[in-house]
Scaffold this motif. Sequence first.
Motif, PDB file in Angstrom:
ATOM      1  N   GLY A 146       0.800  -1.222   0.000  1.00  0.00           N
ATOM      2  CA  GLY A 146       0.000   0.000   0.000  1.00  0.00           C
ATOM      3  C   GLY A 146       0.833   1.272   0.000  1.00  0.00           C
ATOM      4  O   GLY A 146       2.070   1.253  -0.033  1.00  0.00           O
ATOM      5  N   VAL A 147       0.107   2.383   0.037  1.00  0.00           N
ATOM      6  CA  VAL A 147       0.694   3.716   0.164  1.00  0.00           C
ATOM      7  C   VAL A 147       0.290   4.225   1.545  1.00  0.00           C
ATOM      8  O   VAL A 147      -0.855   4.048   1.962  1.00  0.00           O
ATOM      9  CB  VAL A 147       0.177   4.650  -0.946  1.00  0.00           C
ATOM     10  N   TYR A 148       1.207   4.839   2.282  1.00  0.00           N
ATOM     11  CA  TYR A 148       1.017   4.999   3.717  1.00  0.00           C
ATOM     12  C   TYR A 148       0.761   6.418   4.199  1.00  0.00           C
ATOM     13  O   TYR A 148       0.521   6.634   5.381  1.00  0.00           O
ATOM     14  CB  TYR A 148       2.241   4.438   4.455  1.00  0.00           C
ATOM     15  N   GLY A 149       0.822   7.386   3.320  1.00  0.00           N
ATOM     16  CA  GLY A 149       0.687   8.779   3.761  1.00  0.00           C
ATOM     17  C   GLY A 149      -0.631   9.056   4.459  1.00  0.00           C
ATOM     18  O   GLY A 149      -1.699   8.597   4.040  1.00  0.00           O
ATOM     19  N   ARG A 150      -0.582   9.832   5.527  1.00  0.00           N
ATOM     20  CA  ARG A 150      -1.766  10.145   6.319  1.00  0.00           C
ATOM     21  C   ARG A 150      -2.692  11.097   5.573  1.00  0.00           C
ATOM     22  O   ARG A 150      -2.235  11.933   4.782  1.00  0.00           O
ATOM     23  CB  ARG A 150      -1.376  10.785   7.650  1.00  0.00           C
ATOM     24  N   PRO A 151      -3.997  11.020   5.852  1.00  0.00           N
ATOM     25  CA  PRO A 151      -4.929  12.001   5.277  1.00  0.00           C
ATOM     26  C   PRO A 151      -4.814  13.337   5.998  1.00  0.00           C
ATOM     27  O   PRO A 151      -4.121  13.458   7.015  1.00  0.00           O
ATOM     28  CB  PRO A 151      -6.302  11.354   5.510  1.00  0.00           C
ATOM     29  N   ASP A 152      -5.548  14.337   5.494  1.00  0.00           N
ATOM     30  CA  ASP A 152      -5.500  15.664   6.092  1.00  0.00           C
ATOM     31  C   ASP A 152      -6.608  15.866   7.119  1.00  0.00           C
ATOM     32  O   ASP A 152      -6.892  17.005   7.510  1.00  0.00           O
ATOM     33  CB  ASP A 152      -5.565  16.746   5.016  1.00  0.00           C
ATOM     34  N   TYR A 153      -7.236  14.795   7.546  1.00  0.00           N
ATOM     35  CA  TYR A 153      -8.187  14.867   8.660  1.00  0.00           C
ATOM     36  C   TYR A 153      -7.657  13.984   9.779  1.00  0.00           C
ATOM     37  O   TYR A 153      -6.814  13.107   9.563  1.00  0.00           O
ATOM     38  CB  TYR A 153      -9.591  14.425   8.229  1.00  0.00           C
ATOM     39  N   ALA A 154      -8.151  14.207  10.973  1.00  0.00           N
ATOM     40  CA  ALA A 154      -7.631  13.491  12.137  1.00  0.00           C
ATOM     41  C   ALA A 154      -8.146  12.057  12.183  1.00  0.00           C
ATOM     42  O   ALA A 154      -9.293  11.778  11.817  1.00  0.00           O
ATOM     43  CB  ALA A 154      -8.032  14.218  13.414  1.00  0.00           C
ATOM     44  N   ASN A 155      -7.283  11.146  12.614  1.00  0.00           N
ATOM     45  CA  ASN A 155      -7.709   9.768  12.861  1.00  0.00           C
ATOM     46  C   ASN A 155      -8.720   9.733  14.000  1.00  0.00           C
ATOM     47  O   ASN A 155      -8.655  10.531  14.936  1.00  0.00           O
ATOM     48  CB  ASN A 155      -6.514   8.905  13.283  1.00  0.00           C
ATOM     49  N   VAL A 156      -9.639   8.760  13.919  1.00  0.00           N
ATOM     50  CA  VAL A 156     -10.409   8.438  15.120  1.00  0.00           C
ATOM     51  C   VAL A 156      -9.444   7.813  16.127  1.00  0.00           C
ATOM     52  O   VAL A 156      -8.425   7.228  15.753  1.00  0.00           O
ATOM     53  CB  VAL A 156     -11.555   7.455  14.796  1.00  0.00           C
ATOM     54  N   GLU A 157      -9.739   7.952  17.379  1.00  0.00           N
ATOM     55  CA  GLU A 157      -8.908   7.332  18.421  1.00  0.00           C
ATOM     56  C   GLU A 157      -9.786   6.707  19.482  1.00  0.00           C
ATOM     57  O   GLU A 157     -10.683   7.382  20.014  1.00  0.00           O
ATOM     58  CB  GLU A 157      -7.968   8.373  19.044  1.00  0.00           C
ATOM     59  N   PRO A 158      -9.573   5.450  19.784  1.00  0.00           N
ATOM     60  CA  PRO A 158      -8.608   4.593  19.123  1.00  0.00           C
ATOM     61  C   PRO A 158      -9.121   4.101  17.766  1.00  0.00           C
ATOM     62  O   PRO A 158     -10.333   4.116  17.530  1.00  0.00           O
ATOM     63  CB  PRO A 158      -8.466   3.417  20.096  1.00  0.00           C
ATOM     64  N   ILE A 159      -8.210   3.681  16.900  1.00  0.00           N
ATOM     65  CA  ILE A 159      -8.593   2.990  15.670  1.00  0.00           C
ATOM     66  C   ILE A 159      -9.042   1.588  16.063  1.00  0.00           C
ATOM     67  O   ILE A 159      -8.255   0.810  16.598  1.00  0.00           O
ATOM     68  CB  ILE A 159      -7.425   2.935  14.674  1.00  0.00           C
ATOM     69  N   ALA A 160     -10.305   1.284  15.812  1.00  0.00           N
ATOM     70  CA  ALA A 160     -10.870   0.012  16.262  1.00  0.00           C
ATOM     71  C   ALA A 160     -10.540  -1.146  15.331  1.00  0.00           C
ATOM     72  O   ALA A 160     -10.429  -2.295  15.772  1.00  0.00           O
ATOM     73  CB  ALA A 160     -12.380   0.135  16.414  1.00  0.00           C
ATOM     74  N   ALA A 161     -10.401  -0.863  14.044  1.00  0.00           N
ATOM     75  CA  ALA A 161     -10.155  -1.925  13.072  1.00  0.00           C
ATOM     76  C   ALA A 161      -8.745  -2.498  13.244  1.00  0.00           C
ATOM     77  O   ALA A 161      -7.766  -1.747  13.355  1.00  0.00           O
ATOM     78  CB  ALA A 161     -10.325  -1.386  11.657  1.00  0.00           C
ATOM     79  N   LYS A 162      -8.652  -3.806  13.259  1.00  0.00           N
ATOM     80  CA  LYS A 162      -7.350  -4.465  13.285  1.00  0.00           C
ATOM     81  C   LYS A 162      -6.739  -4.406  11.888  1.00  0.00           C
ATOM     82  O   LYS A 162      -7.452  -4.485  10.891  1.00  0.00           O
ATOM     83  CB  LYS A 162      -7.503  -5.911  13.751  1.00  0.00           C
ATOM     84  N   LEU A 163      -5.420  -4.272  11.830  1.00  0.00           N
ATOM     85  CA  LEU A 163      -4.771  -4.048  10.543  1.00  0.00           C
ATOM     86  C   LEU A 163      -3.588  -4.976  10.329  1.00  0.00           C
ATOM     87  O   LEU A 163      -2.781  -5.201  11.237  1.00  0.00           O
ATOM     88  CB  LEU A 163      -4.306  -2.592  10.438  1.00  0.00           C
ATOM     89  N   LEU A 164      -3.512  -5.493   9.109  1.00  0.00           N
ATOM     90  CA  LEU A 164      -2.362  -6.255   8.637  1.00  0.00           C
ATOM     91  C   LEU A 164      -1.775  -5.516   7.448  1.00  0.00           C
ATOM     92  O   LEU A 164      -2.475  -5.276   6.452  1.00  0.00           O
ATOM     93  CB  LEU A 164      -2.776  -7.673   8.234  1.00  0.00           C
ATOM     94  N   VAL A 165      -0.518  -5.142   7.542  1.00  0.00           N
ATOM     95  CA  VAL A 165       0.174  -4.437   6.466  1.00  0.00           C
ATOM     96  C   VAL A 165       1.171  -5.407   5.837  1.00  0.00           C
ATOM     97  O   VAL A 165       2.135  -5.817   6.488  1.00  0.00           O
ATOM     98  CB  VAL A 165       0.896  -3.182   6.993  1.00  0.00           C
ATOM     99  N   ALA A 166       0.931  -5.782   4.590  1.00  0.00           N
ATOM    100  CA  ALA A 166       1.824  -6.681   3.845  1.00  0.00           C
ATOM    101  C   ALA A 166       2.684  -5.812   2.923  1.00  0.00           C
ATOM    102  O   ALA A 166       2.182  -5.225   1.960  1.00  0.00           O
ATOM    103  CB  ALA A 166       1.010  -7.697   3.051  1.00  0.00           C
ATOM    104  N   HIS A 167       3.971  -5.753   3.231  1.00  0.00           N
ATOM    105  CA  HIS A 167       4.857  -4.739   2.643  1.00  0.00           C
ATOM    106  C   HIS A 167       6.053  -5.383   1.960  1.00  0.00           C
ATOM    107  O   HIS A 167       6.721  -6.258   2.528  1.00  0.00           O
ATOM    108  CB  HIS A 167       5.342  -3.808   3.762  1.00  0.00           C
ATOM    109  N   GLY A 168       6.327  -4.954   0.737  1.00  0.00           N
ATOM    110  CA  GLY A 168       7.550  -5.346   0.049  1.00  0.00           C
ATOM    111  C   GLY A 168       8.697  -4.448   0.489  1.00  0.00           C
ATOM    112  O   GLY A 168       8.628  -3.227   0.300  1.00  0.00           O
TER     113      GLY A 168
END
Length: 241
Positions: A146-168
């Motif tokens: 993926g591409v990782y740059g943050r958006p220009d709005y604030a994250n919800v906190e906490p982020i509830a969704a679990k995440l798997l990042v598969a990175h080359g």
Amino acid sequence: MAIVRETLVYDGPGGPFEGVVAYDDEVETARPGVLICPNVLGQKEADNVTAEKLAALGYVAFACDVFGQGRRARREDADMARYMNEMLADRAQLRDRLAASLGVLTGMSRVAPAKVAAIGYCFGGLCVLDLARSGQAILGGVSFHGVYGRPDYANVEPIAAKLLVAHGWDDPLGPPQAVVALAAELTEAGADWQLHAYGHAGHAFTDESAKDSGRPGFGYEERADRRSWAAMQGFLRELFV
């Protein structure tokens, strides 16, 4: 088992949009749903095939559209990234288009709306992260190269969704400093996250059409593709227990 594929035209900000849903029509009970977020080219046949593979695993899979009906790119286009760049310039609209696509999936009678995840490739990986960042109703998400740059709005906190990042690891679009910044961001936001980094793999390592990309750090890598798909399957099984 009979896997069915259906084309859906649906509304959303700046729509209409056109996606494809795949499911096993012999299963009568509601089951988990998986939203598929396409890469820089937009919704295409490769995403539909992925939807069918997920349907064979027992999910209802929806390959969504965030560019708009008829707005698709090709690798040979001089401005291949034009539709993606429009979305990167307006992350709030991207968020809202993703929410509309997710709403289509959760509204399907075959889907258990409390059991929904998202996966995405390249730009679609950013879409998965933005679904989590904006607090959309997914249990978890998988970002492939993926591409990782943050958006220009604030994250919800906490982020509830679990995440798997598969990175080359050799991905020039995700250099080590970007990966570290993503890890810090997700940790700060309280997310349950994991990172799988694949050596000798770069951007688009799941994309068989990019076997001969000719670009350093870009292209298909069979081991990373196979291992990341297996990791995704384990992640989804745990997520939907």
